[in-house]
Design an enzyme around this catalytic site. Structure first.
Site, PDB file in Angstrom:
ATOM      1  N   ASP A 184      -9.747  -7.898  -3.599  1.00 16.56           N
ATOM      2  CA  ASP A 184     -10.413  -6.692  -4.075  1.00 16.56           C
ATOM      3  C   ASP A 184     -11.140  -7.006  -5.380  1.00 16.56           C
ATOM      4  O   ASP A 184     -10.737  -7.900  -6.122  1.00 16.56           O
ATOM      5  CB  ASP A 184      -9.366  -5.590  -4.308  1.00 16.56           C
ATOM      6  CG  ASP A 184     -10.036  -4.240  -4.552  1.00 16.56           C
ATOM      7  OD1 ASP A 184     -11.193  -4.062  -4.130  1.00 16.56           O
ATOM      8  OD2 ASP A 184      -9.407  -3.374  -5.168  1.00 16.56           O
ATOM      9  N   GLU A 268     -13.480  -5.673   1.320  1.00 16.11           N
ATOM     10  CA  GLU A 268     -13.968  -4.323   1.518  1.00 16.11           C
ATOM     11  C   GLU A 268     -15.488  -4.374   1.446  1.00 16.11           C
ATOM     12  O   GLU A 268     -16.036  -5.050   0.577  1.00 16.11           O
ATOM     13  CB  GLU A 268     -13.426  -3.457   0.383  1.00 16.11           C
ATOM     14  CG  GLU A 268     -13.505  -1.985   0.626  1.00 16.11           C
ATOM     15  CD  GLU A 268     -12.751  -1.223  -0.451  1.00 16.11           C
ATOM     16  OE1 GLU A 268     -12.433  -0.070  -0.216  1.00 16.11           O
ATOM     17  OE2 GLU A 268     -12.498  -1.788  -1.527  1.00 16.11           O
ATOM     18  N   CYS A 321      -0.260   4.177  -0.617  1.00 15.66           N
ATOM     19  CA  CYS A 321       0.879   3.317  -0.948  1.00 15.66           C
ATOM     20  C   CYS A 321       1.035   2.288   0.170  1.00 15.66           C
ATOM     21  O   CYS A 321       1.155   2.661   1.331  1.00 15.66           O
ATOM     22  CB  CYS A 321       2.147   4.157  -1.090  1.00 15.66           C
ATOM     23  SG  CYS A 321       3.651   3.161  -1.130  1.00 15.66           S
ATOM     24  N   CYS A 324       4.855   2.766   1.972  1.00 15.00           N
ATOM     25  CA  CYS A 324       5.246   3.868   2.868  1.00 15.00           C
ATOM     26  C   CYS A 324       4.049   4.652   3.416  1.00 15.00           C
ATOM     27  O   CYS A 324       4.210   5.503   4.281  1.00 15.00           O
ATOM     28  CB  CYS A 324       6.189   4.824   2.141  1.00 15.00           C
ATOM     29  SG  CYS A 324       5.362   5.799   0.875  1.00 15.00           S
ATOM     30  N   CYS A 340       4.713   5.594  -6.617  1.00 16.19           N
ATOM     31  CA  CYS A 340       4.641   6.386  -5.388  1.00 16.19           C
ATOM     32  C   CYS A 340       5.739   7.451  -5.421  1.00 16.19           C
ATOM     33  O   CYS A 340       6.919   7.112  -5.562  1.00 16.19           O
ATOM     34  CB  CYS A 340       4.802   5.469  -4.187  1.00 16.19           C
ATOM     35  SG  CYS A 340       4.926   6.401  -2.647  1.00 16.19           S
ATOM     36  N   CYS A 343       8.303   6.747  -2.108  1.00 21.28           N
ATOM     37  CA  CYS A 343       9.225   5.609  -2.009  1.00 21.28           C
ATOM     38  C   CYS A 343       9.524   4.984  -3.365  1.00 21.28           C
ATOM     39  O   CYS A 343      10.254   3.997  -3.445  1.00 21.28           O
ATOM     40  CB  CYS A 343       8.683   4.561  -1.032  1.00 21.28           C
ATOM     41  SG  CYS A 343       7.256   3.675  -1.672  1.00 21.28           S
ATOM     42  N   ASP A 350      -5.027  -2.364  -8.479  1.00 16.92           N
ATOM     43  CA  ASP A 350      -5.869  -3.350  -7.798  1.00 16.92           C
ATOM     44  C   ASP A 350      -5.085  -4.190  -6.789  1.00 16.92           C
ATOM     45  O   ASP A 350      -5.597  -4.508  -5.706  1.00 16.92           O
ATOM     46  CB  ASP A 350      -6.551  -4.267  -8.824  1.00 16.92           C
ATOM     47  CG  ASP A 350      -7.542  -3.509  -9.689  1.00 16.92           C
ATOM     48  OD1 ASP A 350      -8.055  -2.470  -9.221  1.00 16.92           O
ATOM     49  OD2 ASP A 350      -7.796  -3.950 -10.827  1.00 16.92           O
TER      50      ASP A 350
HETATM   51 ZN   LIG Z   1       5.325   4.729  -1.102  1.00 21.01          ZN
END
Ligand SMILES: [Zn+2]
Length: 370
Positions: A184, A268, A321, A324, A340, A343, A350
């Site tokens: 990225d 990307e 995330c 999860c 997150c 989780c 990044d």
């Molecule tokens: Zn998560």
């Protein structure tokens, strides 16, 4: 496969004058062809192509006799350039073709055929110009395709040559989850990898960028039209050239390393233009020269049988995330790290994005991921 080579030319004073004539004449023909094409369309709603334009060239030469001193194939090359500028415009919706200006930092003209490379004596023979001294630091074999002679903003001359080496492209090697890397564009770093590694721009490049800023400021303080301003502009051009070379070297090393260490690279597709509108990102993106880096990755992948995987730019790689799948819609550009809520994983923005880029691109491949 087609390969490109670039060599420095050292023309004599006489040859320089001939090269400058070619540059001027080719610019003239390009602008004439562009104007002709636009006018014809306005008046008749018909499109004319480079074959039609080439048929008009002899009449133009009678009127503008200075064109007779220029290699005819170089002039015809310019009508082809006008055609491709329009093709790019319609295909990529990428801005209407512009007239060429004397003030462009790089000036060039094409030599499509009949130039001769002499490795033994270190010369390039150009039609209507003669044998020009050159540093031919890399030997190659193959069929010579088109070439371009250019003058840089600091007055150095180069020739870029396309060579067809008649070798089949290397067969693609297979890849899996463990042999694929996601990369990225970092905000602070040049690239961030799905392995968690961050690669910064090298220090020498950062120093040059710093120096460029100082020189830019100095230039803006000089009186317009003064000799000192010309001097400052030349200094600025020189540092631009240094930065370009340093950036190219760095990008070549990094792309070779990434391509050698992995079987597939996931990226990307970036909307760089859209991002540059966002002011705080502008400096980072344009400095990083992302698209020239991707080009280097692509052709090295082609040479070594590796694969470049791409995901669309609308996939929310930084907001999801990677553990999860929670979608953090509140994440802004300022948030470098986040936790997150589902989780409780702590993410570096990044690195999380790089992991997602790898994940999405492998999913798109419908691979059985081991
Ligand atoms: Zn998560």
């Amino acid at each position: 496969m087609l390969k490109a080579y670039k060599f420095r030319l050292y023309p004599t004073a006489e040859q320089k004058a001939l090269i400058e004539n070619h540059i001027g004449s080719c610019r003239f023909v390009y602008n004439w062809a562009l104007d002709k094409k636009i006018r014809t369309y306005e008046q008749t709603e018909k499109s004319i192509n480079h074959f039609d334009l080439d048929e008009l060239l002899p009449a133009l030469k009678k009127e503008k006799t200075f064109l007779k001193e220029t290699n005819a194939q170089s002039l015809q090359g310019m009508t082809k350039h006008v055609d491709s500028a329009f093709k790019r415009f319609f295909r990529e919706k990428n801005g209407f073709p512009n007239f060429k200006s004397k003030k462009n930092p790089i000036q060039s003209f094409p030599v499509p055929q009949h130039y001769i490379i002499d490795f033994e004596n270190g010369t390039v023979k150009l039609p209507k110009i003669g044998k020009v001294k050159a540093i031919l630091h890399r030997h190659f074999e193959g069929i010579l395709k088109t070439s371009t002679v250019s003058r840089s903003c600091t007055g150095k001359y180069y020739i870029s040559i396309l060579v067809e080496d008649e070798k089949e492209p290397t067969e693609k090697l297979s890849f899996s989850k463990s042999t694929t890397i996601g990369i990225d564009v970092g905000i602070k770093d040049f690239v961030v990898l799905s392995t968690g590694e961050k690669v910064e721009n090298p220090k020498y490049l950062k120093n040059s960028l710093q120096r460029m800023k100082i020189l830019q400021k100095r230039l803006s303080r000089k009186v317009k039209g003064s000799k000192n301003r010309d001097k400052a502009r030349l200094q600025l051009s020189k540092i631009h050239e240094t930065i370009n070379n340093q950036r190219n070297n760095f990008q070549h090393q990094l792309s070779l390393r990434l391509i050698s260490e992995n079987q597939a690279i996931a990226l990307e597709t970036l909307n760089v233009k859209g991002m540059i509108k966002n002011h705080c990102l502008a400096q980072c993106i344009s400095d990083a020269g992302w698209s020239s880096f991707v080009t280097k990755l692509e052709y090295k992948a082609e040479l070594l049988g590796k694969t470049i995987l791409r995901i669309g730019r609308f996939e929310p790689s930084s907001k999801l995330c990677n553990v999860c799948g929670y979608h953090n819609s509140n994440l802004t550009l300022k948030d470098r790290e986040w936790i997150c809520p589902d989780c409780k994983t702590k993410h570096d923005r990044d690195i999380n994005a790089a992991i997602n880029i790898k994940k999405f691109s492998l999913q798109n491949q419908n691979l059985i991921v081991i």
